[in-house]
Motif scaffolding. Structure first.
Motif, PDB file in Angstrom:
ATOM      1  N   ALA A 186    -121.314  13.065  11.695  1.00  0.00           N
ATOM      2  CA  ALA A 186    -120.827  14.442  11.861  1.00  0.00           C
ATOM      3  C   ALA A 186    -121.438  15.361  10.805  1.00  0.00           C
ATOM      4  O   ALA A 186    -121.816  16.498  11.110  1.00  0.00           O
ATOM      5  N   ASN A 187    -121.565  14.881   9.576  1.00  0.00           N
ATOM      6  CA  ASN A 187    -122.135  15.686   8.508  1.00  0.00           C
ATOM      7  C   ASN A 187    -123.617  15.955   8.769  1.00  0.00           C
ATOM      8  O   ASN A 187    -124.110  17.066   8.559  1.00  0.00           O
ATOM      9  N   GLU A 188    -124.355  14.944   9.251  1.00  0.00           N
ATOM     10  CA  GLU A 188    -125.764  15.127   9.583  1.00  0.00           C
ATOM     11  C   GLU A 188    -125.927  16.143  10.716  1.00  0.00           C
ATOM     12  O   GLU A 188    -126.843  16.968  10.690  1.00  0.00           O
ATOM     13  N   ALA A 189    -125.051  16.090  11.705  1.00  0.00           N
ATOM     14  CA  ALA A 189    -125.112  17.048  12.814  1.00  0.00           C
ATOM     15  C   ALA A 189    -124.839  18.466  12.313  1.00  0.00           C
ATOM     16  O   ALA A 189    -125.487  19.423  12.725  1.00  0.00           O
ATOM     17  N   ARG A 190    -123.883  18.600  11.380  1.00  0.00           N
ATOM     18  CA  ARG A 190    -123.589  19.917  10.803  1.00  0.00           C
ATOM     19  C   ARG A 190    -124.796  20.447  10.055  1.00  0.00           C
ATOM     20  O   ARG A 190    -125.177  21.607  10.206  1.00  0.00           O
ATOM     21  N   GLU A 191    -125.436  19.588   9.260  1.00  0.00           N
ATOM     22  CA  GLU A 191    -126.610  20.013   8.505  1.00  0.00           C
ATOM     23  C   GLU A 191    -127.746  20.435   9.443  1.00  0.00           C
ATOM     24  O   GLU A 191    -128.435  21.423   9.189  1.00  0.00           O
ATOM     25  N   ALA A 192    -127.929  19.698  10.539  1.00  0.00           N
ATOM     26  CA  ALA A 192    -128.971  20.044  11.508  1.00  0.00           C
ATOM     27  C   ALA A 192    -128.686  21.402  12.147  1.00  0.00           C
ATOM     28  O   ALA A 192    -129.599  22.219  12.319  1.00  0.00           O
TER      29      ALA A 192
ATOM     30  N   MET B 224    -126.995  23.840  10.782  1.00  0.00           N
ATOM     31  CA  MET B 224    -127.236  24.866   9.761  1.00  0.00           C
ATOM     32  C   MET B 224    -128.735  25.124   9.607  1.00  0.00           C
ATOM     33  O   MET B 224    -129.159  26.275   9.467  1.00  0.00           O
ATOM     34  N   ASP B 225    -129.546  24.070   9.638  1.00  0.00           N
ATOM     35  CA  ASP B 225    -131.001  24.234   9.548  1.00  0.00           C
ATOM     36  C   ASP B 225    -131.534  25.031  10.735  1.00  0.00           C
ATOM     37  O   ASP B 225    -132.367  25.927  10.567  1.00  0.00           O
ATOM     38  N   ASP B 226    -131.038  24.709  11.935  1.00  0.00           N
ATOM     39  CA  ASP B 226    -131.464  25.445  13.132  1.00  0.00           C
ATOM     40  C   ASP B 226    -131.088  26.924  13.035  1.00  0.00           C
ATOM     41  O   ASP B 226    -131.885  27.788  13.369  1.00  0.00           O
ATOM     42  N   GLN B 227    -129.882  27.195  12.560  1.00  0.00           N
ATOM     43  CA  GLN B 227    -129.457  28.582  12.444  1.00  0.00           C
ATOM     44  C   GLN B 227    -130.278  29.319  11.384  1.00  0.00           C
ATOM     45  O   GLN B 227    -130.616  30.490  11.578  1.00  0.00           O
ATOM     46  N   ALA B 228    -130.628  28.657  10.306  1.00  0.00           N
ATOM     47  CA  ALA B 228    -131.458  29.273   9.257  1.00  0.00           C
ATOM     48  C   ALA B 228    -132.843  29.584   9.795  1.00  0.00           C
ATOM     49  O   ALA B 228    -133.402  30.653   9.520  1.00  0.00           O
ATOM     50  N   GLU B 229    -133.406  28.679  10.590  1.00  0.00           N
ATOM     51  CA  GLU B 229    -134.724  28.913  11.181  1.00  0.00           C
ATOM     52  C   GLU B 229    -134.678  30.074  12.171  1.00  0.00           C
ATOM     53  O   GLU B 229    -135.589  30.904  12.195  1.00  0.00           O
ATOM     54  N   GLN B 230    -133.626  30.139  12.968  1.00  0.00           N
ATOM     55  CA  GLN B 230    -133.495  31.233  13.940  1.00  0.00           C
ATOM     56  C   GLN B 230    -133.330  32.576  13.233  1.00  0.00           C
ATOM     57  O   GLN B 230    -133.851  33.586  13.685  1.00  0.00           O
ATOM     58  N   ALA B 231    -132.611  32.581  12.125  1.00  0.00           N
ATOM     59  CA  ALA B 231    -132.378  33.819  11.401  1.00  0.00           C
ATOM     60  C   ALA B 231    -133.660  34.317  10.723  1.00  0.00           C
ATOM     61  O   ALA B 231    -133.849  35.527  10.572  1.00  0.00           O
ATOM     62  N   SER B 232    -134.525  33.399  10.334  1.00  0.00           N
ATOM     63  CA  SER B 232    -135.759  33.800   9.651  1.00  0.00           C
ATOM     64  C   SER B 232    -136.877  34.138  10.619  1.00  0.00           C
ATOM     65  O   SER B 232    -137.906  34.662  10.202  1.00  0.00           O
ATOM     66  N   ALA B 233    -136.691  33.847  11.902  1.00  0.00           N
ATOM     67  CA  ALA B 233    -137.756  34.124  12.895  1.00  0.00           C
ATOM     68  C   ALA B 233    -137.749  35.556  13.354  1.00  0.00           C
ATOM     69  O   ALA B 233    -136.927  36.341  13.201  1.00  0.00           O
TER      70      ALA B 233
END
Length: 67
Positions: A50-56, A58-67
């Motif tokens: 569950a923690n790994e899925a949360r981190e993934a 968050m990473d996806d959202q960070a990438e989308q926000a920076s695009a």
């Protein structure tokens, strides 16, 4: 942490990232001291997943926000 009961009668624990990390750490320590505890090993696996899925997410959202 909040416990929510689903319509099917199951309970779900909802916690913030800090709580998840604390639980993961505590379970890791317990499993190291009690490696034969199937319940603890299974719980650690589930919390870690569950923690790994949360981190993934968050990473996806960070990438989308920076695009």
């Amino acid at each position: 942490m909040q416990l929510i009961t689903t319509p099917g009668g199951d309970e779900v624990a909802v916690m913030d990232a800090r709580e998840t990390l604390v639980i993961e750490g505590a379970l890791s320590l317990y499993v190291l001291k009690h490696p034969d505890s199937n319940v603890a090993v299974n719980a650690l696996r589930d919390v870690s997943r569950a923690n790994e899925a949360r981190e993934a997410r968050m990473d996806d959202q960070a990438e989308q926000a920076s695009a």
